[in-house]
Design a protein around this motif. Structure first.
Motif: not given
Length: 223
Positions: A46-56, A216-221
């Protein structure tokens, strides 16, 4: 009419678009970017989606247009920049929601999604002189942008196109051509669907919010 295939003249901008549309979901855990989990957690996705949406949306805000509209499933948040109108998405399948996004909009209009945070104002500043439609194919076989000089026929052009398949883009472009529209092509872009997509898109726009959030998220869980 003949179909005019071409490369987007990014360096040249004509009169501003009447309407620039973004169709998106509110970036809430479990509702967006579910193909990123795993390796990322629902909150990271969700944080990645928010960042993508903000950039867009910030790119849209920087693009000349008479109207900038976010067609949203959900509620706006602090990621929404000023100067963008928010309207609620209708129900139904994605084909119906895309068609409805064009409804009652003055032309010409360009519609994009929230999955290509690497877009730039130069890409979005399309010129409809000599063409009726712009089409932006996606690397996964879909499409990331659709522009119509006259949005009136959007219902007939979009309804019934099966979305989220490897041939969606080809089918949609053929629908435009079969309707007699002169079509020009935008560059093929990669949507952010998987972790591999995320890494590639971040590399294309390394200073953006999406790339910073991915770092920040890195490679993920992994579980």
């Amino acid at each position: 009419m003949t179909t005019a295939r071409g490369v987007h003249p990014a360096a040249v901008a004509a009169a501003p678009l009447a309407t620039l549309l973004v169709i998106a979901k509110e970036p809430r855990p479990g509702r967006v970017k579910t193909r990123l989990t795993p390796p990322y957690s629902p909150h990271e996705a969700a944080a990645l989606a928010e960042a993508a949406l903000a950039d867009t949306l910030h790119t849209v805000a920087a693009t000349p247009a008479a109207h900038r509209v976010l067609v949203l499933d959900g509620s706006p948040g602090p990621w929404l920049p000023p100067g963008i109108e928010v309207v609620r998405q209708c129900g139904g399948g994605l084909d119906a929601r895309l068609a409805a996004a064009f409804a009652h909009r003055p032309g010409p209009a360009l519609l994009i999604g929230m999955d290509t945070p690497q877009v730039t104002p130069e890409l979005l500043g399309v010129d409809f002189t000599g063409c009726d439609a712009w089409f932006g194919p996606a690397a996964d076989g879909g499409f990331w942008a659709l522009g119509l000089a006259d949005p009136g026929p959007a219902e007939a052009l979009l309804r019934g196109v099966l979305m989220s398949t490897s041939v969606t883009g080809a089918v949609q472009r053929e629908r435009l051509r079969a309707a007699g529209l002169r079509v020009r092509d935008l560059p093929c872009l990669r949507d952010v669907d998987t972790a591999a997509d995320a890494a590639e898109v971040a590399a294309l726009a390394p200073t953006g919010r999406f790339a910073r959030r991915l770092a920040v998220c890195g490679p993920g869980v992994r579980s």
